[in-house]
Motif scaffolding. Structure first.
Motif, PDB file in Angstrom:
ATOM      1  N   ILE A 162     -16.279 -15.436  16.937  1.00  0.00           N
ATOM      2  CA  ILE A 162     -14.823 -15.772  16.973  1.00  0.00           C
ATOM      3  C   ILE A 162     -14.336 -16.128  15.655  1.00  0.00           C
ATOM      4  N   SER A 163     -13.210 -15.221  15.290  1.00  0.00           N
ATOM      5  CA  SER A 163     -12.775 -15.873  13.974  1.00  0.00           C
ATOM      6  C   SER A 163     -11.636 -16.903  14.128  1.00  0.00           C
ATOM      7  N   VAL A 164     -11.634 -17.824  13.354  1.00  0.00           N
ATOM      8  CA  VAL A 164     -10.927 -19.072  13.755  1.00  0.00           C
ATOM      9  C   VAL A 164      -9.920 -19.228  12.435  1.00  0.00           C
TER      10      VAL A 164
ATOM     11  N   ILE B 126     -15.226 -19.693  26.319  1.00  0.00           N
ATOM     12  CA  ILE B 126     -14.411 -20.596  25.598  1.00  0.00           C
ATOM     13  C   ILE B 126     -13.189 -21.303  26.114  1.00  0.00           C
ATOM     14  N   CYS B 127     -12.391 -20.463  26.779  1.00  0.00           N
ATOM     15  CA  CYS B 127     -11.030 -21.325  27.197  1.00  0.00           C
ATOM     16  C   CYS B 127     -11.133 -22.111  28.405  1.00  0.00           C
ATOM     17  N   GLY B 128     -12.058 -21.537  29.423  1.00  0.00           N
ATOM     18  CA  GLY B 128     -12.469 -22.563  30.613  1.00  0.00           C
ATOM     19  C   GLY B 128     -12.848 -23.739  30.183  1.00  0.00           C
TER      20      GLY B 128
ATOM     21  N   ASN C 135     -20.349 -18.517  15.246  1.00  0.00           N
ATOM     22  CA  ASN C 135     -20.905 -17.751  16.337  1.00  0.00           C
ATOM     23  C   ASN C 135     -20.553 -18.459  17.651  1.00  0.00           C
ATOM     24  N   LYS C 136     -20.123 -17.439  18.695  1.00  0.00           N
ATOM     25  CA  LYS C 136     -19.369 -17.836  19.692  1.00  0.00           C
ATOM     26  C   LYS C 136     -20.168 -18.926  20.611  1.00  0.00           C
ATOM     27  N   GLY C 137     -21.640 -18.542  20.741  1.00  0.00           N
ATOM     28  CA  GLY C 137     -22.500 -19.522  21.252  1.00  0.00           C
ATOM     29  C   GLY C 137     -22.222 -20.980  20.770  1.00  0.00           C
TER      30      GLY C 137
ATOM     31  N   GLN D  52      -7.245 -13.250  16.788  1.00  0.00           N
ATOM     32  CA  GLN D  52      -6.522 -14.544  17.123  1.00  0.00           C
ATOM     33  C   GLN D  52      -7.022 -14.819  18.603  1.00  0.00           C
ATOM     34  N   SER D  53      -7.707 -13.566  19.092  1.00  0.00           N
ATOM     35  CA  SER D  53      -7.745 -13.905  20.605  1.00  0.00           C
ATOM     36  C   SER D  53      -8.339 -15.031  21.350  1.00  0.00           C
ATOM     37  N   ALA D  54      -9.501 -15.437  20.566  1.00  0.00           N
ATOM     38  CA  ALA D  54     -10.139 -16.817  21.090  1.00  0.00           C
ATOM     39  C   ALA D  54      -9.139 -18.116  20.827  1.00  0.00           C
ATOM     40  N   SER D  55      -8.611 -17.921  19.491  1.00  0.00           N
ATOM     41  CA  SER D  55      -7.939 -19.201  19.205  1.00  0.00           C
ATOM     42  C   SER D  55      -6.672 -19.286  20.083  1.00  0.00           C
TER      43      SER D  55
ATOM     44  N   ASP E 196     -19.565 -17.314  42.091  1.00  0.00           N
ATOM     45  CA  ASP E 196     -18.805 -16.061  41.662  1.00  0.00           C
ATOM     46  C   ASP E 196     -17.605 -16.173  42.649  1.00  0.00           C
ATOM     47  N   ILE E 197     -16.388 -16.152  42.158  1.00  0.00           N
ATOM     48  CA  ILE E 197     -15.223 -16.072  42.872  1.00  0.00           C
ATOM     49  C   ILE E 197     -14.861 -14.547  43.210  1.00  0.00           C
ATOM     50  N   VAL E 198     -14.603 -14.526  44.525  1.00  0.00           N
ATOM     51  CA  VAL E 198     -13.980 -13.017  44.667  1.00  0.00           C
ATOM     52  C   VAL E 198     -12.538 -12.816  44.938  1.00  0.00           C
TER      53      VAL E 198
ATOM     54  N   GLY F 181      -6.089 -18.093  28.358  1.00  0.00           N
ATOM     55  CA  GLY F 181      -7.364 -17.231  27.862  1.00  0.00           C
ATOM     56  C   GLY F 181      -7.004 -15.858  28.001  1.00  0.00           C
ATOM     57  N   ASP F 182      -7.986 -15.104  28.022  1.00  0.00           N
ATOM     58  CA  ASP F 182      -7.930 -13.690  28.331  1.00  0.00           C
ATOM     59  C   ASP F 182      -7.475 -13.333  29.652  1.00  0.00           C
ATOM     60  N   ALA F 183      -7.593 -14.052  30.613  1.00  0.00           N
ATOM     61  CA  ALA F 183      -7.064 -13.891  31.796  1.00  0.00           C
ATOM     62  C   ALA F 183      -5.795 -13.621  31.850  1.00  0.00           C
TER      63      ALA F 183
ATOM     64  N   VAL G   5     -16.273 -23.594  37.441  1.00  0.00           N
ATOM     65  CA  VAL G   5     -17.117 -22.805  38.329  1.00  0.00           C
ATOM     66  C   VAL G   5     -17.397 -21.394  37.360  1.00  0.00           C
ATOM     67  N   GLU G   6     -18.536 -20.962  37.206  1.00  0.00           N
ATOM     68  CA  GLU G   6     -18.987 -19.826  36.299  1.00  0.00           C
ATOM     69  C   GLU G   6     -20.018 -19.059  37.077  1.00  0.00           C
ATOM     70  N   ARG G   7     -19.521 -17.855  37.022  1.00  0.00           N
ATOM     71  CA  ARG G   7     -20.388 -16.888  37.829  1.00  0.00           C
ATOM     72  C   ARG G   7     -21.748 -16.568  37.348  1.00  0.00           C
TER      73      ARG G   7
HETATM   74  C1  LIG Z   1     -14.822  -5.872  20.157  1.00  0.00           C
HETATM   75  C2  LIG Z   1     -14.121  -7.442  20.009  1.00  0.00           C
HETATM   76  C3  LIG Z   1     -14.112  -8.033  19.064  1.00  0.00           C
HETATM   77  C4  LIG Z   1     -13.364  -9.119  19.267  1.00  0.00           C
HETATM   78  N1  LIG Z   1     -13.136  -9.970  18.021  1.00  0.00           N
HETATM   79  C5  LIG Z   1     -12.661 -11.445  18.111  1.00  0.00           C
HETATM   80  C6  LIG Z   1     -12.478 -11.971  17.112  1.00  0.00           C
HETATM   81  O1  LIG Z   1     -12.689 -11.617  15.929  1.00  0.00           O
HETATM   82  N2  LIG Z   1     -11.971 -13.106  16.894  1.00  0.00           N
HETATM   83  C7  LIG Z   1     -11.422 -13.725  18.277  1.00  0.00           C
HETATM   84  O2  LIG Z   1     -10.977 -14.795  18.379  1.00  0.00           O
HETATM   85  N3  LIG Z   1     -11.668 -13.217  19.413  1.00  0.00           N
HETATM   86  C8  LIG Z   1     -12.146 -11.965  19.298  1.00  0.00           C
HETATM   87  N4  LIG Z   1     -12.498 -11.294  20.255  1.00  0.00           N
HETATM   88  C9  LIG Z   1     -11.748 -11.638  21.840  1.00  0.00           C
HETATM   89  C10 LIG Z   1     -12.695 -13.052  22.322  1.00  0.00           C
HETATM   90  O3  LIG Z   1     -14.249 -12.622  22.363  1.00  0.00           O
HETATM   91  C11 LIG Z   1     -12.102 -13.284  23.774  1.00  0.00           C
HETATM   92  O4  LIG Z   1     -10.484 -13.367  23.557  1.00  0.00           O
HETATM   93  C12 LIG Z   1     -12.655 -15.010  23.987  1.00  0.00           C
HETATM   94  O5  LIG Z   1     -13.740 -14.673  24.282  1.00  0.00           O
HETATM   95  C13 LIG Z   1     -11.964 -14.990  25.546  1.00  0.00           C
HETATM   96  O6  LIG Z   1     -12.483 -16.069  26.126  1.00  0.00           O
HETATM   97  P1  LIG Z   1     -12.030 -16.578  27.401  1.00  0.00           P
HETATM   98  O7  LIG Z   1     -12.768 -17.685  27.941  1.00  0.00           O
HETATM   99  O8  LIG Z   1     -10.733 -16.439  27.978  1.00  0.00           O
HETATM  100  O9  LIG Z   1     -12.953 -15.335  28.334  1.00  0.00           O
HETATM  101  P2  LIG Z   1     -14.424 -14.942  28.395  1.00  0.00           P
HETATM  102  O10 LIG Z   1     -14.984 -15.125  27.223  1.00  0.00           O
HETATM  103  O11 LIG Z   1     -14.384 -13.701  28.914  1.00  0.00           O
HETATM  104  O12 LIG Z   1     -15.015 -16.003  29.496  1.00  0.00           O
HETATM  105  C14 LIG Z   1     -14.805 -15.764  31.005  1.00  0.00           C
HETATM  106  C15 LIG Z   1     -15.889 -16.632  31.889  1.00  0.00           C
HETATM  107  O13 LIG Z   1     -15.447 -16.380  33.027  1.00  0.00           O
HETATM  108  C16 LIG Z   1     -16.658 -15.803  34.052  1.00  0.00           C
HETATM  109  N5  LIG Z   1     -16.065 -15.204  35.142  1.00  0.00           N
HETATM  110  C17 LIG Z   1     -15.322 -14.098  34.963  1.00  0.00           C
HETATM  111  N6  LIG Z   1     -15.174 -13.765  36.363  1.00  0.00           N
HETATM  112  C18 LIG Z   1     -15.432 -14.957  37.001  1.00  0.00           C
HETATM  113  C19 LIG Z   1     -15.598 -14.882  38.494  1.00  0.00           C
HETATM  114  N7  LIG Z   1     -14.966 -14.048  39.104  1.00  0.00           N
HETATM  115  N8  LIG Z   1     -15.968 -16.159  38.915  1.00  0.00           N
HETATM  116  C20 LIG Z   1     -16.567 -16.982  38.077  1.00  0.00           C
HETATM  117  N9  LIG Z   1     -16.679 -16.771  36.766  1.00  0.00           N
HETATM  118  C21 LIG Z   1     -16.154 -15.823  36.051  1.00  0.00           C
HETATM  119  C22 LIG Z   1     -17.289 -15.193  32.955  1.00  0.00           C
HETATM  120  O14 LIG Z   1     -18.754 -14.999  33.267  1.00  0.00           O
HETATM  121  C23 LIG Z   1     -17.356 -15.724  31.462  1.00  0.00           C
HETATM  122  O15 LIG Z   1     -17.958 -16.943  31.353  1.00  0.00           O
HETATM  123  C24 LIG Z   1     -12.946  -9.755  20.647  1.00  0.00           C
HETATM  124  C25 LIG Z   1     -13.200  -9.133  21.533  1.00  0.00           C
HETATM  125  C26 LIG Z   1     -13.966  -7.858  21.575  1.00  0.00           C
HETATM  126  C27 LIG Z   1     -13.965  -7.088  22.606  1.00  0.00           C
END
Ligand SMILES: Cc1cc2nc3c(=O)[nH]c(=O)nc-3n(C[C@H](O)[C@H](O)[C@H](O)COP(=O)(O)OP(=O)(O)OC[C@H]3O[C@@H](n4cnc5c(N)ncnc54)[C@H](O)[C@@H]3O)c2cc1C
Length: 403
Positions: free
Chosen positions: A46-48, A13-15, A99-101, A300-303, A121-123, A288-290, A32-34
């Protein structure tokens, strides 16, 4: 070797939101996605809240996403042990579960063709010894020479590791998630039901007229490492934790879509890690989560990741504008020359840090509140939360501003 301008690592989502925010401001990027395709399956939701919808509106996708998600008006909490009930209104805040999808697909569909490259896949990350530009090392031995790198690669981020950010801490709790489809429609209204038993808490959230999302939180056990790989075992172990729950809830778990079940141990960044973390080095930053993983109790994580994307693109554009003025071709040129990118990232980090600190403190204290059994500690934590944050829903009022 591929040479590219702005490279975003991770197509979650964040990327994708970051790529879209940059695109809306007139800047090209490469995601770039692995994985070999977009991650649109599974029971990730995702709750928004209002703050997240503001960010989605700035990205220009809020209208489409609202069409598929129910507006939720409140939460009904029932303690099965004590028999207590509490109803909480969301005080007019906009709250829907998506739905996250659907979010991922919608963001991707709004990007220019060929923005996302799969199977990369970035290492590791390095800096070119002559230009100091970031160089991404790929698992297959190739490299991508970038001008700017934004790590949106999730919880186990390679980019965050390179920035030497603190790794996430593991909680002794896990979350089991799934979808249940009611082919003839359900009559669960538009409220979230939260049931607490002595071993687990289960929340049930309608997504649309037929689909219901549920999340069970409970203590993590070593056996969960094995169970998490087999959806039948996930379902069977979940049923054991809700033996005393109402019949309709047991039936919901029994009828859940096996392919949608996931079990994850919870992780988080502490507020002090976010306070001192060095989120930029050269022309590399994270979002994002990184950058920030929260205990998932405030939803709130995804928001937060969506907010990051808006702030990052805005800061970049504002700093480029200082040198280039309003003319688009001149701004593109300044971006190509990499001028002011570091100042833009510093501005972005400064703006995000206080927001992240506040919300991670709130979710951390809320987590402690749920885990403690001492009544004295509970009262102390409740008071602290009230003094620091006022209404528990205050985190939803945040406005990340215009793109
Ligand atoms: C149990 C649980 C419940 C949750 N409930 C909620 C909720 O209710 N509401 C909410 O907002 N959030 C919730 N979250 C969190 C939410 O899912 C994340 O905060 C959000 O998806 C993070 O998005 P992102 O894009 O930062 O990371 P990600 O969704 O993890 O995306 C990272 C992407 O990077 C790719 N990637 C990783 N490493 C590499 C690499 N080395 N090279 C290339 N590609 C790479 C991965 O394949 C992935 O596609 C929950 C999480 C958990 C575990």
């Amino acid at each position: 070797m591929v040479i590219s301008g702005i490279v975003i690592v991770g197509g979650g989502i964040c990327g994708l939101a970051t790529a879209l925010a940059l695109h809306r401001k007139g800047y090209e990027s490469l995601v770039v996605e692995r994985a070999d395709s977009l991650r649109t399956s599974g029971a990730d939701t995702i709750s928004v809240y209002t703050n997240g919808w503001r960010a989605l509106d700035q990205l220009g996708v809020g209208k489409d996403l609202r069409e598929t998600a129910l507006f939720l008006c409140g939460v009904r909490d029932i303690s099965l042990d004590r028999g207590s009930r509490r109803e909480t209104s969301l005080n007019g805040e906009e709250f829907r579960v998506l739905n996250k999808g659907d979010i991922i697909r919608t963001l991707a569909n709004n990007l220019p063709p060929n923005t996302i490259r799969f199977g990369i896949d970035i290492v590791d990350v390095e800096l070119d010894p002559i230009t100091s530009d970031p160089v991404l090392q790929l698992r297959d031995g190739n490299v991508i020479k970038a001008k700017v790198v934004i790590g949106c690669d999730g919880v186990e981020s390679v980019v965050a590791k390179w920035l030497r950010l603190k790794a996430t801490k593991l909680l002794p709790y896990c979350g089991v998630r799934g979808f249940t489809n009611y082919p003839n429609g359900h009559d669960l209204g538009n409220e979230i039901l939260r049931l607490s038993g002595d071993q687990a808490t289960l929340s049930r959230t309608p997504i649309d007229d037929k689909l219901v999302y549920w999340l069970l939180t409970r203590k993590w056990t070593p056996q969960d490492s094995r169970d998490s790989k087999d959806t039948r075992l996930i379902r069977d172990s979940t049923l054991k934790y809700i033996k005393d729950f109402p019949e309709e809830v047991i039936e919901m778990i029994n009828n859940s879509e096996l392919g949608s079940l996931t079990l994850h141990r919870m992780r988080f960044h502490t507020p002090w890690d976010l306070l001192i973390g060095n989120f930029r080095k050269g022309k590399v930053t994270v979002a994002g989560d990184a950058m920030h993983v929260m205990i998932p109790l405030l939803g709130q994580s995804a928001s937060l990741g969506l907010e990051d994307s808006i702030v990052l693109a805005r800061c970049l554009d504002q700093e480029i504008y200082k040198l280039a003025g309003p003319e688009e071709s001149r701004r593109k040129q300044v971006m190509q020359e990499n001028k002011n990118v570091e100042a833009a990232f510093d501005r972005y980090v400064k703006e995000r840090r206080m927001r992240l600190l506040k919300i991670s403190t709130q979710s951390y204290l809320t987590g402690l509140l749920q885990m403690t059994s001492s009544s004295m500690v509970k009262i102390g934590l409740l008071l602290l939360l009230l003094i620091l944050f006022g209404k528990s829903i205050s985190h939803a009022k945040y406005d990340c501003g215009r793109l």
